[in-house]
Design an enzyme around this catalytic site. Structure first.
Site, PDB file in Angstrom:
ATOM      1  N   SER A 198       0.841  -1.205   0.000  1.00 17.50           N
ATOM      2  CA  SER A 198       0.000   0.000   0.000  1.00 17.50           C
ATOM      3  C   SER A 198       0.873   1.252   0.000  1.00 17.50           C
ATOM      4  CB  SER A 198      -0.964  -0.043   1.196  1.00 17.50           C
ATOM      5  OG  SER A 198      -1.980   0.922   1.063  1.00 17.50           O
ATOM      6  N   ASP A 331      -9.832  -3.339  -6.255  1.00 15.36           N
ATOM      7  CA  ASP A 331      -9.294  -2.688  -5.049  1.00 15.36           C
ATOM      8  C   ASP A 331     -10.080  -1.410  -4.751  1.00 15.36           C
ATOM      9  OD1 ASP A 331      -7.784  -1.350  -3.103  1.00 15.36           O
ATOM     10  OD2 ASP A 331      -5.882  -2.043  -3.923  1.00 15.36           O
ATOM     11  N   HIS A 360      -8.263  -4.902  -1.222  1.00 10.78           N
ATOM     12  CA  HIS A 360      -7.026  -4.208  -0.836  1.00 10.78           C
ATOM     13  C   HIS A 360      -6.282  -5.054   0.194  1.00 10.78           C
ATOM     14  CE1 HIS A 360      -4.427  -0.715  -0.535  1.00 10.78           C
ATOM     15  NE2 HIS A 360      -4.467  -0.812   0.787  1.00 10.78           N
TER      16      HIS A 360
END
Length: 438
Positions: A198, A331, A360
């Protein structure tokens, strides 16, 4: 006609209705959900190597049958991992930084040989070494005989701030210091890789793009997972109502808690400035927090300037370390149209694996997701095992061919933009070659 159909369905036994619904869902699952991932990468040495050596890429991704929706994958993956993965007993090292700050490096070397390769892991927005998705990768690396070091950003992992500075996605100064320190700490013959998840993927990606030559001399391979490629679009996506915005509010709350934990060091400094700490602590979205705090702390005139600087999708051509990326088409933090598929298809060193589902940092699979063998961890292990152990030397040979193509492409780009610059670059390259021969 509709009345007759309604009457027919109304008179069916409930068990039959449930059976028909289940059959319909199975058909939907097999046709729309279970798919082989897309590999966005230029046709060349890297793509050919991945297809030959990473078997997961050739198989279909089977998301958990009862958990295919993106937000469900995101939340359930976090819950299941947090409940099932045990606490990791790291060896902690406190690394002093040049500006007086400190970061915590958490090492996991149990069961590793003296010359075992090392993977540096960068957690997400407010993540640290005990985050469930980090432990998933740590255990996967440990089972493969690789050592791991987790880089906890400033103010995270239980470390007090020594200077009034946290971290941001566009700044890789701390990462540079960490990478050099880890490289000096390891035995010379140990290969080193890096993974960012991320926001950690943004920091690592910016390092690979901005410090291309340096990164290539230190890192043998890199991987990023669920990175928000275009931060502008990612920010807009996470603020969509209703479920996305709830996830965004949760992360914004985590940012506020991180700042609140270090309030003493900021209160006096910003007392007479335009930064209103109390207002920042009431932020409901990530963008609001970045606008009021992060962008100002790192010298950006506007939050959009910060997001443009942090964005990766337009920097792939500068990366010269073999980089494997894992993204899900659904996502919630990054819409599909923001994934730089076209750029990756023209890039020598970047391959983006795009699964149809996964959310995610989710990527749950199987009837009941196993915490020991997950898609995300399996792809991580397969890639780094081949790239870092490299027993037959094939990955290094592939990397050399990739770099030749990278230099050729760079030369063509320079020639088309500025012939004078190209002449200077060629002269410098010839001089450097002569110096190496002396």
């Amino acid at each position: 006609m509709f009345y007759s159909m309604y009457a027919y369905l109304s008179n069916l036994p409930r068990l039959h209705v449930l059976g028909m619904a289940l059959v319909a869902y199975v058909v939907y699952y097999l046709i729309q959900v279970v798919k082989r991932p897309i590999i966005a990468c230029s046709d060349g040495p890297f793509k050919q190597y991945l297809i030959r050596k990473v078997p997961t890429l050739e198989n279909k991704y089977w998301p958990t049958f009862w958990c295919v929706e993106s937000r469900a994958q995101t939340v359930m993956a976090s819950l299941l991992r947090s409940k099932s993965l045990p606490h990791v007993n790291y060896r902690r090292e406190i690394l002093p930084l040049k500006d007086g700050g400190e970061v915590a490096l958490d090492w996991m070397e149990e069961g590793c040989g003296e010359n075992a390769p090392c993977i540096l892991i960068l957690p997400g927005l407010t993540g640290e070494s005990q985050a469930e998705y980090i432990k998933c990768l740590v255990f996967a690396a440990q089972q493969a005989g690789m050592r791991v070091v987790v880089f906890n950003n400033r103010g995270l992992g239980g470390i007090e701030l020594k200077t009034p500075r946290l971290y941001c996605a566009a700044n890789c100064e701390d990462l540079c210091e960490v990478i050099h320190h880890v490289r000096r700490t390891l035995p010379p013959q140990c290969k080193m890789g890096a993974t960012g998840i991320s926001m950690g993927g943004l920091i690592l990606g910016n390092y690979l793009a901005r410090k291309s030559d340096e990164a290539r001399n230190i890192l043998s391979a890199a991987k990023i997972i669920s990175v928000p490629w275009d931060v502008h679009k990612g920010s807009a996506s996470i603020e969509k109502p209703v479920i996305n915005s709830l996830l965004g509010r949760h992360l914004a709350g985590s940012l506020c808690r991180t700042l609140r934990n270090h309030l003493d060091i900021y209160r006096d400094i910003y007392q007479d400035s335009d930064i209103d700490i109390q207002r920042i602590l009431r932020c409901k979205t990530i963008k609001e927090f970045d606008e009021l705090f992060t962008a100002k702390q790192f010298g950006y005139a506007h939050v959009n300037d910060y997001y443009s600087d942090a964005t990766l999708h337009n920097k792939l051509d500068h990366i010269s370390v073999p980089l494997l990326c894992l993204s899900a088409a659904d996502d919630p933090f990054q819409p599909l149209d923001a994934i730089p598929i076209k750029a990756a298809n023209q890039c020598t060193h970047v391959a983006i694996v795009i699964t149809a589902r996964g959310g995610h940092i989710g990527f749950l699979e199987g009837w009941w997701p196993s915490t020991k063998d997950q898609y995300m961890g399996r792809l991580f292990t397969e890639y780094f095992t081949k790239a870092l152990f490299d027993e037959d030397g094939e990955f290094q040979h592939t990397a050399n061919k990739m770099h030749e193509r990278f230099l050729a492409k760079e030369t063509v780009a320079l020639a088309s933009s500025s012939p004078l610059l190209l002449d200077k670059k060629l002269d410098a390259g010839q001089l450097d070659h002569k110096m190496k021969l002396m």
